[in-house]
Design a protein around this motif. Structure first.
Motif: not given
Ligand SMILES: [Zn+2]
Ligand SMILES: [Zn+2]
Ligand SMILES: [Zn+2]
Length: 991
Positions: A20-27, A804-809
């Motif tokens: 869960k922590k590896t997803i780049n959630l918008p902030k 791409r934004l959420y799941t890519f490194a």
């Protein structure tokens, strides 16, 4: 793959990452809910502390100037939606021109003198049991001044609250010492040009307010008047007209809707180009225009059926014959006038005189073609009477009562006398017919009472006085230079001629403005600039106490103006005449040194018209002339006009190069807004509930060249639009968390193609927005930005790049590519919204990464590149068309419960020819484009279209990205994720 698995296995001794922590959630700190009502005042305070307006001024130093000159609102009441709209539109111009790279200072102004404030103060005094006359003029003026000061303070507070930046601490006030001095000086310029005269000629007169009114101070409403047909016996020998009339009792029939003007009758006008007829009624004979014989006979029930016509003759036959007044022992002269017409729609808005309608009887099926003429009670009457050498006769006093020399009616008020005059004429047997008549009639803008035309001694600015020694003569050799019908197709440069020539040169937006202005100028009479009031700039003229000679002289006026500059216009009241004149000033006529001051003040339109000189020419940051004026359509007769007159007097040209006109604010049904009707949208309430931004966005959302409609429901739609655009900005900001432009930006040539497509779209919309700002078409700015935010970005681009934004490194180059595009988009959106959404754009601005100006209002609009992106845009347009079909097929599958989310689907496409080639070229993007887990592409020869089949996706759902894949489970460390996520997680571990 073997290598990769090996590496994952070697690392499997370490603790696996929490998925869960590896997803780049918008902030982002840019909140979803705007809370504008609360956040706007905070931002205003910040701007105030920054002294943002002057920061902008300093940033603009050295740039080319762009001057939008503010038309001063009247410093009386609180602002309403129309006032707010006017100022917001001006702010759009100021801010957009600033962001286009101009130095665009904004000096707001207030119109402070005049009748509405006097009336207000009088009422306030009445409440305290006092009268205006109990106070001396200085005290009364001081109270007026205080009232204007309070009103303009509260207006300033409201304008600032709307996010309008400007010289609020130093606005221009028509009541400031300097301005009053400049107003007086401008009067001196007119005097110097020989355009000012004092004369008795008819002007609009309000009986209640007891003052002359300007063209712009009357409004037309329905009014019922008595309509009468009256017999004037012919005194001249009727045989002079036609031998057939020899020895007959002949009458000229006139028609009027203002019986009260009949005691002032001195003549009857007929048209020299028309044919007239004399028809029989018993032993009497009546003269009317031939075309109206039947109508008059029928209406008045006279003559035979059909009427027996004894003679027909041209109007010229009547020239200079004499009739006798219907009941007074006085002659009435027959005169020729082209003003007399038989047809044509009477246009009340452009007519100068309500009695104009009487000259157009066909429109109202009334009239006789013989027009009762009272030199003191009508503009055309005055002009024609003067040509025939008749005196200006006005037996009506300032309160609208007949003077003592009016037999039978002396002392009666004209409107009361109307019916009595009708009865009187009936008893005398001179009335042929009377009825009630509804027509549009001029009323006082202030007290709403019907006004009259009344000749009084007034100061005028001559529209046709020739500004040289050239005296124009007409065919008969008479001096025509003073005639108001001397229209400017003559080569002579009168004020009217220059004004019309300038009107043709100025750019009017919308373009119909030129016709409106030209027509107004062609028809307007001389400008009556004197008012019998106290709160204004006094006409700086003196009269010799011995011989009554008037001194109107530029040098003397400049001397007085210098005193106003030091002491304000109050000096006119606080000093004796001799202290206002140069020392030892002597009457040239009689040598006396005793002087009397003129008691009239100048028309407030003269005040506000002076603003281009008093403000543009006098403030270092401004310049004369202005690039643009923007006001409502009521200002053609008002400020656009008086400013033009004064520009010409000062510099022989218009004070503006372009004039923009906005419409009215109306309710949802197109009715005028009234507090009493309960349909008024009050800016204060909207601001308190939803924020000033909503009013601003409403101003931009509809075409202000037309009338603008507002209601709670319309504002609700505006708020929905605002929320959508805010969310678009928020998506960009949220996904830029941690992005450092200098470190992370991807060069454009290395970007993903869809990211380049998004930037190409941005470039296209930037061009559109620039063009719309340039053309002052703010509704097109809104339209372009709204479509870009909701369709191009929200519905297409953002949807596709989310994965791409959420799941890519985080540092993956493909992700950085999207972020690079997002930064440019967010930056450009803030700039393009800047002039309209002044608060929100600034908030976006401060939440964008990277170094930037302290406020969006110090930044420039984005510049569009000239690079040709047509091929790219066209290619993607084709892909989006296919996408639309695929999304529709997915929706159908979802409705049929064959799939849940689109990621549960696999799309099978079959295409041929160019469609197949296009899809093949973008094959790796297709799954992202459609937001599905898999896409299979086949080359079939079946037709030109693309066939679409939706099936279940293969494999199992990845716990991390929710895509389906046949590779889930291949990793031992991350047995629940797909191959893409395994790769991403590995990248993350290395970061
Ligand atoms: Zn009035
Ligand atoms: Zn004298
Ligand atoms: Zn995955």
């Amino acid at each position: 793959m073997a290598l990769l698995l090996l590496r994952i296995q070697t690392m499997s001794t370490e603790t696996p990452l929490d998925l869960k922590k590896t997803i780049n959630l918008p902030k982002t700190a840019f909140a979803q809910k705007a809370n504008l009502a609360q956040s706007e005042p905070v931002r205003l305070e910040k701007w105030n502390k920054l002294d943002l307006y002057h920061l902008i001024r300093r940033a603009c130093e050295g740039r080319p100037k762009f001057i939008m000159h503010d038309g001063p609102p009247y410093a009386n009441a609180n602002i309403h939606l129309g006032t707010a709209m006017n100022k917001v539109l001006k702010d759009f111009i100021i801010k957009s021109r600033t962001m286009m790279g101009f130095d665009t200072p904004y000096v707001p102004g207030y119109d402070c003198h005049g009748l509405p404030i006097e009336t207000h103060v009088e009422k306030a005094l009445e409440k305290k049991g006092k009268k205006k006359n109990d106070l001396n003029a200085e005290t009364f003026r001081r109270i007026c001044r205080e009232h204007a000061e309070n009103a303009l303070k509260s207006q300033t507070r409201d304008f600032k609250r709307l996010g309008i930046l400007g010289e609020w601490d130093n606005p221009y006030l028509t009541m400031s010492n300097h301005y009053e001095a400049e107003t007086a000086r401008m009067f001196g310029r007119f005097v110097e040009r020989g355009w000012v005269y004092k004369g008795a000629r008819p002007v609009y007169w309000c009986l209640k307010d007891q003052t002359a009114l300007a063209e712009a101070e009357v409004e037309y409403h329905q009014h019922t008047s008595p309509s009468v047909y009256v017999k004037f016996p012919l005194l001249s020998d009727p045989a002079e007209i036609d031998p057939a009339l020899a020895g007959r009792k002949v009458f000229v029939l006139i028609w009027t809707t203002t019986p009260w003007t009949l005691p002032a009758n001195l003549g009857i006008a007929v048209n020299p180009n028309y044919e007239y007829s004399a028809f029989e009624h018993g032993d009497e004979v009546y003269i009317v225009a031939s075309d109206l014989v039947e109508a008059v006979a029928a209406k008045c029930n006279v003559g035979e059926t059909p009427p027996k016509v004894l003679a027909r003759f041209p109007g010229t036959k009547l020239d200079r014959l004499e009739a006798r007044h219907a009941w007074l022992d006085r002659t009435s002269l027959m005169m020729m006038s082209e003003f007399v017409t038989l047809g044509g729609e009477a246009d009340a808005e452009t007519e100068l005189d309500v009695r104009e309608a009487e000259k157009k009887p066909a429109a109202s099926k009334a009239g006789t073609g013989c027009v009762h003429t009272a030199s003191g009670h009508g503009h055309d009457d005055f002009v024609i009477s003067r040509r025939y050498g008749l005196e200006v006769y006005c037996p009506v006093d300032h309160a609208g009562r007949f003077t003592p020399d009016v037999e039978h009616f002396a002392g009666q008020s004209v409107f009361e006398a109307n019916d009595r005059i009708v009865e009187f004429m009936r008893e005398r047997g001179v009335l042929l017919f009377s009825e009630k008549f509804d027509h549009r009639y001029p009323h006082c803008w202030r007290c709403k009472n019907p006004v009259i035309f009344r000749a009084t001694p007034q100061w005028f600015i001559a529209m046709d006085q020739v500004n040289s020694d050239v005296v124009e003569k007409d065919e008969d050799g008479r001096d025509r230079s003073n005639f108001t019908d001397n229209l400017p197709d003559t080569p002579v440069r009168s004020l009217r001629a220059v004004a019309i020539a300038e009107t043709e040169r100025v750019k009017w937006i919308p373009a119909w403005g030129v016709d409106r202005m030209r027509n107004m100028l062609k028809g307007r009479p001389d400008w009556c600039v004197s008012r019998q009031r106290v709160w204004g700039v006094n006409i700086p003229v003196f009269y010799c106490a011995r011989c009554n000679d008037a001194v109107a002289d530029r040098a003397v006026i400049d001397h007085v103006a210098d005193i106003f500059e030091k002491e304000s216009g109050d000096a006119w009241y606080t000093h004796d005449a001799k202290d206002l004149l140069p020392e030892g000033f002597t009457c040239k006529g009689c040598g006396a040194q005793e002087w009397i001051k003129e008691s009239d003040i100048l028309d407030v339109w003269f005040d506000s018209g002076t603003s281009s000189i008093a403000v543009l020419e006098n403030r270092a940051e401004l310049r004369w002339p202005a690039d643009v004026y923007l006001e409502g359509g009521d200002q053609f007769r008002g400020w656009f006009n008086s400013s033009l007159m004064i520009g010409i007097a000062a510099h022989d040209r218009a004070p503006y190069d372009a004039v923009i006109t906005h419409g009215w604010t109306l309710d949802a049904q197109g009715r005028a807004m009234h507090k009493s009707a309960g349909n008024a949208v009050e800016p204060e309430k909207v601001i308190k509930q939803s924020g000033a931004e909503i009013i601003r966005l409403w101003c931009a959302s509809s075409n202000y060249f037309d009338d603008m409609r507002a209601s709670d429901e319309i504002l609700q739609r505006v708020m929905d639009g605002y929320r959508k655009m805010r969310n678009t900005a928020r998506f960009a900001l949220g996904n830029l968390d941690g992005f450092e432009p200098e470190r992370d930006s991807v060069p454009v040539e290395e970007m993903e193609e869809i990211d380049r497509w998004a930037l190409a779209e941005l470039n296209r919309v930037t061009k559109e927005v620039w063009a719309a700002y340039e053309a002052y078409e703010f509704h097109n700015v809104y339209r372009a930005l709204y479509a870009f935010a909701t369709v191009t970005l929200s519905a297409r681009y953002f949807d596709i790049i989310k994965d791409r934004l959420y799941t890519f490194a985080p540092r993956n180059k493909a992700r950085r590519s999207a972020q690079t595009a997002l930064l440019q988009i967010g930056d450009a959106l803030a700039r393009m919204f800047g002039p309209i959404l002044v608060f929100t754009a600034d908030e976006i601005w401060e939440n964008l990464p990277g170094r930037r100006e302290e406020s969006i209002h110090l930044a420039l609009l984005p510049t569009a590149s000239d690079e040709n992106h047509d091929a790219l845009l066209a290619e993607w347009e084709r892909l989006y068309a296919i996408r639309d079909d695929v999304l529709r097929a997915l929706e159908e599958a979802r409705v049929a419960k064959r799939i849940g989310s689109s990621l549960e689907a696999k799309v099978i496409l079959n295409a041929s020819g160019s469609a197949f080639e296009l899809l093949q070229k973008h094959q790796k993007d297709l799954r992202y484009l459609f937001i599905v887990s898999q896409v299979e592409l086949g080359n079939s020869d079946a037709g030109a279209g693309v066939s679409i089949t939706i099936t279940d996706a293969d494999g199992t759902k990845c716990e991390r990205c929710w895509n389906y894949s046949t590779h889930v489970g291949e990793s031992e460390t991350y047995p629940t994720v797909c191959e893409r996520c395994v790769a991403a997680l590995q990248e993350i571990e290395q970061e």
